[in-house]
Scaffold this active site. Structure first.
Site, PDB file in Angstrom:
ATOM      1  N   LYS A  69      -1.231   9.844  -0.256  1.00  0.00           N
ATOM      2  CA  LYS A  69      -1.060   8.682   0.450  1.00  0.00           C
ATOM      3  C   LYS A  69       0.630   8.452   0.645  1.00  0.00           C
ATOM      4  O   LYS A  69       1.327   8.802  -0.144  1.00  0.00           O
ATOM      5  CB  LYS A  69      -1.503   7.290  -0.267  1.00  0.00           C
ATOM      6  N   ARG A 102     -16.221   7.394  -1.783  1.00  0.00           N
ATOM      7  CA  ARG A 102     -17.709   7.654  -1.337  1.00  0.00           C
ATOM      8  C   ARG A 102     -18.238   8.874  -2.035  1.00  0.00           C
ATOM      9  O   ARG A 102     -19.467   8.898  -2.242  1.00  0.00           O
ATOM     10  CB  ARG A 102     -17.647   7.931  -0.040  1.00  0.00           C
TER      11      ARG A 102
HETATM   12  N1  BES Z   1      -9.071   3.103  -1.663  1.00  0.00           N
HETATM   13  C1  BES Z   1      -8.907   3.578  -0.340  1.00  0.00           C
HETATM   14  C2  BES Z   1      -9.442   2.374   0.504  1.00  0.00           C
HETATM   15  C3  BES Z   1      -8.515   1.329   0.776  1.00  0.00           C
HETATM   16  C4  BES Z   1      -7.429   1.012   1.536  1.00  0.00           C
HETATM   17  C5  BES Z   1      -8.618   0.166  -0.237  1.00  0.00           C
HETATM   18  C6  BES Z   1      -6.731   0.075   1.407  1.00  0.00           C
HETATM   19  C7  BES Z   1      -7.991  -0.879  -0.398  1.00  0.00           C
HETATM   20  C8  BES Z   1      -6.840  -1.179   0.836  1.00  0.00           C
HETATM   21  C9  BES Z   1      -9.848   4.510   0.161  1.00  0.00           C
HETATM   22  O1  BES Z   1     -10.052   5.592  -1.044  1.00  0.00           O
HETATM   23  C10 BES Z   1      -9.165   5.312   1.363  1.00  0.00           C
HETATM   24  O2  BES Z   1      -8.145   6.079   0.736  1.00  0.00           O
HETATM   25  N2  BES Z   1      -9.840   5.526   2.261  1.00  0.00           N
HETATM   26  C11 BES Z   1      -9.133   6.122   3.304  1.00  0.00           C
HETATM   27  C12 BES Z   1     -10.368   6.927   4.051  1.00  0.00           C
HETATM   28  C13 BES Z   1      -9.912   8.013   4.859  1.00  0.00           C
HETATM   29  C14 BES Z   1      -9.108   8.980   4.436  1.00  0.00           C
HETATM   30  C15 BES Z   1     -10.947   8.564   5.671  1.00  0.00           C
HETATM   31  C16 BES Z   1      -8.761   5.051   4.329  1.00  0.00           C
HETATM   32  O3  BES Z   1      -9.336   3.947   4.615  1.00  0.00           O
HETATM   33  O4  BES Z   1      -7.778   5.265   4.897  1.00  0.00           O
HETATM   34 ZN    ZN Z   2      -8.773   6.998  -1.195  1.00  0.00          ZN
END
Ligand code: BES
Ligand code: ZN
Ligand code: ZN
Length: 513
Positions: A269, A343
């Protein structure tokens, strides 16, 4: 904090402050929701000035006559015709937050609201007070002293009050328990730290098993193991069991996403997307908190919780984008992005629950996608389900609890987007409809069992005050899930209560600001 009910007004005279609830009539004028001539007289001058209208969350303190009352505080609950439990929660939470720290004891007249039972009114007041009092100061040198020691409600029906107070306290302690877990450092509440907190809840009635890596390997939870590979602490898989209705076969499984920190993995990230990722175990915390509440409330339901816990870290062993991993179910999954880790760990947990626990229904809770936050915002959880009745029950429970969720569709067409060239499926597809696609991925692992997936990426925490939440974790959807389980109990009684609560309507601003 001690909460009690007193039929006599003397208690009021001994408290540091008396909270007086007001609503607004059709003309926008304040209406007192209590009936005490002396106190009404004390407010009279203020009301004549028109400085107080009784609108939602309006608070004014007065110091009229120290012999009678050291302070009174007028609390606005908003328009009378839109007055429901949620407005009571909001008003009392706001009042509690705005008190000077010198207040040790509070009394209040419960607001008289025609369409609400005494039980619901007490609930609104007490939940507002508990939610308003929550603070997280574990890391502060100077602890905010919890000044309010005692709350006394002045009413004629202490027996109802005692029942409601006990129930509200159990519910609110569960919410605070979840919030505390989420608010702590990721290195304290890592897989081991979380498991240790869970183990402490085991009292023989609520049974907690903690499984380690070898067990997870024997279970062939390869997706979970792949995500967990680059962390310094090993993964844990918690199973918590509550059998409150041992003679009944009905059984719910709860599954919570427990990513103790989500770095994104090799798809790291960037920028501020790392912020708040210690809270990526908010689903796990909520599920564990609900189990604690079921025990404390001795709820007549059977529930098993399954919680996969690990960090989505980065080191030389990290799983890689493009890897194909065979899930516990046998399905091969192409990992399209290591940041879509939630997931993956949920897929193996859902498959385990489906096959081993064979529950009547499955509900999972996860901070799964930023896309859910974009879709429904910070105040609402997104719910997906292969059984509309289940989604509706959850939405209804959320409305009653003031913990809203909205159903989004499991649009079948998008399933095609999860096709992979080299595996049975891939883990994600594009940006559009991301929350739906994540839910469709999870659906592959639940078979025909009625299932609901609650994406709490939006409401699991707040950075600025929202409704009765200040900075940090909110404990969503603990209140909705407890309500859901309690509403499975004796039907007539619950229907009676439910008929008194207006449906949640965001268009009317029912959800606060
Ligand atoms: N933990 C995150 C989702 C999330 C985002 C939770 C903001 C709380 C606040 C999850 O694991 C993630 O990183 N999701 C990605 C998925 C993408 C790579 C398809 C997302 O939502 O950007
Ligand atoms: Zn994630
Ligand atoms: Zn995540």
């Amino acid at each position: 904090m001690k909460c009690s009910a007193f039929p006599s007004p003397e208690k009021r005279l001994r408290s540091d402050l008396c909270l007086l609830p007001f609503a607004q009539d059709e003309e926008g004028e304040p209406i007192a929701l209590f009936d005490d001539p002396i106190l009404l007289r004390s407010c009279q001058h203020l009301l004549q000035t028109k400085d107080f209208s009784g609108k939602e969350e309006e608070i004014i303190s007065l110091y009229p006559d120290p012999i009678l009352e050291s302070r009174i505080c007028l609390v606005g609950l908003g328009p009378k015709k839109a007055l429901h439990v949620e407005q009571i929660r909001l008003g009392y939470a706001k009042a509690i937050r705005s008190l000077p720290s010198s207040i040790g004891t509070i009394s209040s007249f419960p607001p008289m609201v025609e369409n609400l039972s005494m039980e619901l009114i007490f609930r609104g007041v007490l939940e507002g007070i508990y939610l308003g009092m929550y603070t997280f100061d574990m890391y502060k040198t100077e602890k905010k002293e919890k000044k309010v020691r005692e709350v006394a409600l002045l009413c004629d029906v202490p027996s109802v009050y005692i029942k409601v107070e006990r129930e509200v306290r159990a519910r609110m302690e569960a919410v605070s328990f979840a919030r505390d877990l989420v608010n702590q450092n990721a290195d304290d509440i890592d897989s081991e730290g979380f498991a240790a907190c869970a183990k402490k809840l085991d009292d023989g009635r609520l049974r907690i098993q903690i499984h380690e890596k070898e067990w997870i390997e024997r279970e062939k939870m390869n997706l979970f193991l792949a995500v967990a590979r680059a962390a310094s602490k090993g993964p844990r898989f918690i199973i918590a069991e509550w059998k409150g209705a041992p003679h009944e076969s009905d059984h719910t499984a709860l599954v919570g996403k427990g990513v103790t920190f989500d770095s994104g993995g090799l798809n790291i990230k960037t920028g501020n997307f790392l912020d708040g990722m210690k809270g990526d175990m908010a689903g796990a915390a909520a599920v564990l908190a609900v189990m604690k509440a079921l025990r404390d409330l001795n709820a007549p339901v059977n529930v098993t919780a399954a919680i996969p816990l690990c960090e989505n870290g980065i080191d030389a062993h990290a799983y890689k984008p493009g890897d194909v991993v065979v899930a516990r179910s046998g399905t091969s999954v192409e990992v399209a992005n290591t940041d879509a880790e939630g997931r993956l760990i949920l897929a193996d947990a859902l498959d385990y629950v489906k096959e081993v626990i064979k529950p009547s229904r499955i509900i999972d809770v996860a901070t799964l996608t930023g896309s859910a936050e974009v879709a429904v915002g910070k105040d609402i959880a997104a719910v997906f389900s292969n059984a509309d009745a289940l989604a509706f029950q959850l939405e209804t429970a959320g409305t009653h609890a003031g913990d809203p969720m909205w159903q989004l569709p499991l649009h079948k067409e998008y399933d095609k987007l999860l096709k992979s060239e080299i595996a049975d499926c891939k883990s994600l597809a594009g940006r559009a409809g991301g929350a739906i696609i994540a839910a469709l991925f999870l659906q592959k692992f639940v078979g025909d069992i009625p299932w609901a997936h609650i994406d709490i990426a939006g409401p699991s925490d707040v950075l600025k005050p929202m409704r009765y939440y200040e900075y940090g974790a909110t404990g969503v959807p603990v209140r909705a899930l407890i309500e859901f389980f309690l509403s499975m109990g004796p039907k007539e009684e619950r229907e009676d209560i439910q008929n008194q609560v207006a449906p949640y309507s965001p268009l009317e601003g029912g959800c606060g600001k």
